[in-house]
Design a protein around this motif. Sequence first.
Motif: not given
Length: 567
Positions: A327-350
């Motif tokens: 239940p912790e896994v959700k569908p992919l969200v297109p980048i344009e849908e990110h812009c519906r949000r006021k606050y976006l989190l940016h996390a480094e990976g490799n």
Amino acid sequence: MAQHQYTPVSKDDDGQGESHNSNGHSRSRSQISTPLSRTLLRLPPALCSIFLFLCIIFSLTTPSSSPLSPSSRPRPNNNGETPLPRLVQQDLTLPQSTCRREFPLLYPQLDELRRHWKSHNLIRQSQIDSLEAASRKQDRWGWSRLVLHGNRLWLRSHHEGLEFGGRHRQRAMLGLFNQAIQSSPSVDGPLPSVDLLVTTGDRDVIGPDPGLKRGPLWVLAKHRLVHDTAGQWLAPDFGFLGWPEAQLPGHAEVVDTLQRKEEESYPWEKKDDRAFWRGFPNIYPVRRDMMARTRNASHLPVDHPDAWADVFATTFDRPDGLNQNDPEVKPLVPIEEHCRRKYLLHAEGNSYSGRGKFLWTCHSVTIAHKLDWAQHFHAALIDDPKSKKRNWIELQGEGWDGLEETVRALWELDSDPKALTGKGKQSSNYRGWLGAATAKGIFSSRSSQLTAREIADNARDSLRDRYLTPAATACYVRGALRAYGEVMDRATWPADAITQSATAGVGGVGGAAASGRQGISGEAGPRPKAGNGHSPGHDLGTAGAIGDISYESWLLTNGGDWPPPRA
């Protein structure tokens, strides 16, 4: 109603055509007069000359109406940030003087690299040879050895790598270089001849040898705390031109879509006020920490006063992105849908996260942990809490420490209704979320602090519409190539770099033919190596093609490894 018909002027030998009035009657140009012309004819010749001289002076001193003239610029926002005009954002031909004026924050890093290499005996051919030899020892990451000469790009050697998407990464990277080179304005003169090695790997392309790490490798990101990489050169990452594996077109195309959508459909007041992230946590500690800190808030209803986060993992295992067993896994969200949000989190990976530049295309506030990796445009990121030009927020503690306080403080600064309720309001020691975040070094005093929307305005105007534009990217690439060329020890490249070919007269696909290149050998330093001139119809592996290949011809071979593997 009178019918007015346009009649083109006839092209007589002396240009004396005829004009037609609305009744169709013709008269010669010598018969046409205006009140101004009749007045000039009555003036003495000396006064006519003075009048014409003043007209010329006035025409030269009248302000230009070009897209970069002050009169045609968009208005600055409340904090003084001014976006580039949209036509200029796409202009790849800006001269150096304009580039430095419009994108001043990109150039100090290049000036620092000049100083570094001037104090380290300059860049030598043997160093490029060593970097290529080390890159050949690994198959995971792609790399290319490039020669720039005569404002043309040549491939000396090229390996796609086995990493998922390596082929697209390399093609996009070389496309960015070629765009900047081909659009170089003539007013700046030719770009210098250079010999360099660029990689699209996330990290560890050349192994642990500190001597190699100190070499002049071109990389997508540099670790901020590893001093051995001080001599490496930052290249724009491939995602600026395209990222098919993430289902993303080029950055400029994403911006074109988002500018229209956001203005029409995603006004600030209607955006979701929860901190948002979707991605693949994998084994990366900083992403695991983010998931743990946001788990409880992410499962609350959207209108709950303590629902300050919406953070879930995604998966590529199913087309719909869902995993029925988690239940912790959700569908992919297109980048344009990110812009519906006021606050976006940016996390480094490799290493660095390629999504950052896409997050900064949104009219939103991007929040990140303390970043370990720097990209070429990060010089334009401003996080000073006291600055009126702040365009993002970087947490100051370990991992994501202070994230909740930051989001709730932004609510307070933005007069969000959720800021008036929720956890802590009934506590006797409650002093406000802004105070808590300020104590962690994330904000300054309320009197000098920007609102959330003002930070988002700065991000839109200074990043999306300036430092992340195709114009800025082309300017940076050319500036970096010029800086690199200035610190090369050209005497270490042999004078006979262009070798004579047994098969002259056919250039391009099978390797660079000698006959077409003998006229561009005036500059000292690296030059393309001629090959055996195989024509496009041959199987290049069987034919044993050798020599450098032009970027255009390489594309015609379907852009594989170069030299091609022997059959």
